[in-house]
Write an enzyme that holds these catalytic residues in place. Structure first.
Site, PDB file in Angstrom:
ATOM      1  N   ASP A  29       0.912  -1.172  -0.070  1.00  0.00           N
ATOM      2  CA  ASP A  29       0.004   0.196   0.133  1.00  0.00           C
ATOM      3  C   ASP A  29       1.019   1.121   0.054  1.00  0.00           C
ATOM      4  O   ASP A  29       1.914   1.392   0.705  1.00  0.00           O
ATOM      5  CB  ASP A  29      -0.855   0.090   1.323  1.00  0.00           C
ATOM      6  CG  ASP A  29      -2.015   0.953   1.273  1.00  0.00           C
ATOM      7  OD1 ASP A  29      -1.784   2.005   0.694  1.00  0.00           O
ATOM      8  OD2 ASP A  29      -3.339   0.544   1.449  1.00  0.00           O
ATOM      9  N   ILE A  30       0.508   2.056  -0.842  1.00  0.00           N
ATOM     10  CA  ILE A  30       1.361   3.398  -0.832  1.00  0.00           C
ATOM     11  C   ILE A  30       1.065   4.351   0.219  1.00  0.00           C
ATOM     12  O   ILE A  30       1.888   5.201   0.443  1.00  0.00           O
ATOM     13  CB  ILE A  30       1.443   4.065  -2.458  1.00  0.00           C
ATOM     14  CG1 ILE A  30       0.008   4.416  -2.581  1.00  0.00           C
ATOM     15  CG2 ILE A  30       2.182   3.408  -3.432  1.00  0.00           C
ATOM     16  CD1 ILE A  30       0.191   5.426  -3.879  1.00  0.00           C
ATOM     17  N   ASN A  85     -12.980  -5.393   2.713  1.00  0.00           N
ATOM     18  CA  ASN A  85     -14.439  -4.549   2.939  1.00  0.00           C
ATOM     19  C   ASN A  85     -15.211  -4.561   1.749  1.00  0.00           C
ATOM     20  O   ASN A  85     -14.722  -4.728   0.655  1.00  0.00           O
ATOM     21  CB  ASN A  85     -13.859  -2.968   3.332  1.00  0.00           C
ATOM     22  CG  ASN A  85     -13.032  -2.651   4.009  1.00  0.00           C
ATOM     23  OD1 ASN A  85     -13.509  -2.870   5.198  1.00  0.00           O
ATOM     24  ND2 ASN A  85     -11.826  -2.164   3.812  1.00  0.00           N
ATOM     25  N   GLN A  90     -15.895   0.109   1.273  1.00  0.00           N
ATOM     26  CA  GLN A  90     -14.877  -0.252   0.091  1.00  0.00           C
ATOM     27  C   GLN A  90     -14.625   0.780  -0.643  1.00  0.00           C
ATOM     28  O   GLN A  90     -15.335   1.531  -1.517  1.00  0.00           O
ATOM     29  CB  GLN A  90     -15.633  -1.322  -0.480  1.00  0.00           C
ATOM     30  CG  GLN A  90     -14.631  -1.915  -1.619  1.00  0.00           C
ATOM     31  CD  GLN A  90     -15.260  -3.190  -2.611  1.00  0.00           C
ATOM     32  OE1 GLN A  90     -16.584  -3.505  -2.473  1.00  0.00           O
ATOM     33  NE2 GLN A  90     -14.350  -3.840  -3.227  1.00  0.00           N
ATOM     34  N   GLU A  91     -13.341   1.268  -0.456  1.00  0.00           N
ATOM     35  CA  GLU A  91     -12.889   2.650  -1.003  1.00  0.00           C
ATOM     36  C   GLU A  91     -12.798   2.422  -2.661  1.00  0.00           C
ATOM     37  O   GLU A  91     -13.256   3.182  -3.420  1.00  0.00           O
ATOM     38  CB  GLU A  91     -11.694   3.201  -0.535  1.00  0.00           C
ATOM     39  CG  GLU A  91     -11.075   4.272  -1.020  1.00  0.00           C
ATOM     40  CD  GLU A  91     -10.008   4.982  -0.326  1.00  0.00           C
ATOM     41  OE1 GLU A  91      -9.082   5.574  -1.043  1.00  0.00           O
ATOM     42  OE2 GLU A  91     -10.040   4.829   0.851  1.00  0.00           O
ATOM     43  N   HIS A  96     -10.279  -6.505  -2.980  1.00  0.00           N
ATOM     44  CA  HIS A  96      -8.984  -6.643  -2.358  1.00  0.00           C
ATOM     45  C   HIS A  96      -8.781  -6.937  -0.970  1.00  0.00           C
ATOM     46  O   HIS A  96      -9.629  -6.823  -0.162  1.00  0.00           O
ATOM     47  CB  HIS A  96      -8.321  -5.281  -2.524  1.00  0.00           C
ATOM     48  CG  HIS A  96      -8.901  -4.102  -2.196  1.00  0.00           C
ATOM     49  ND1 HIS A  96     -10.249  -3.580  -2.764  1.00  0.00           N
ATOM     50  CD2 HIS A  96      -8.580  -3.170  -1.042  1.00  0.00           C
ATOM     51  CE1 HIS A  96     -10.447  -2.340  -1.768  1.00  0.00           C
ATOM     52  NE2 HIS A  96      -9.547  -2.360  -0.843  1.00  0.00           N
TER      53      HIS A  96
END
Length: 122
Positions: A29-30, A85, A90-91, A96
């Protein structure tokens, strides 16, 4: 389709990939919460767990098990939380699985590049 994860799979957007096969891609994750915060995504676009087939779901968890072992060895994690999520929470609307390492001792948040160097496949 403007799915950021599909763009990562198609290498339109770079990623710190620590595992990849014909079905999934796992990358750091960045904007991590913790050192080693990783996402596992299927290469085929599935919105959420409702439309994900069981074979792919099982494979994702097999990869999560492998990455847990890798993180234990390379990052000396003490535990691992898996988060997935769906719906409004869920963004990114591409299935994922988050892998969020736990450390008994407080950790300084390292640059993603430094964590990548520790985890990338040899």
């Amino acid at each position: 389709m403007e799915c950021i994860f599909c763009k990562i799979i198609n290498e339109e957007i770079p990623s710190y990939t620590i595992y990849e096969d014909d079905k999934v891609k796992a990358f750091l994750d960045i904007e991590p919460d913790v050192n080693g915060h990783t996402l596992i995504i299927p290469k085929k676009h599935y919105t959420d767990i409702s439309d994900l087939d069981n074979e792919t779901l099982t494979h994702i968890f097999d990869v999560a098990r492998y990455l847990k072992s890798l993180m234990e060895t390379k990052l000396q994690i003490d535990g691992l939380t898996l988060v997935q999520n769906n719906g409004d929470v869920q963004e990114v609307k591409h299935f994922h699985l988050h892998l969020k390492p736990h450390y008994q001792e407080e950790q300084v948040l390292l640059p993603v590049e430094d964590v990548y160097e520790k985890l990338k496949e040899s």
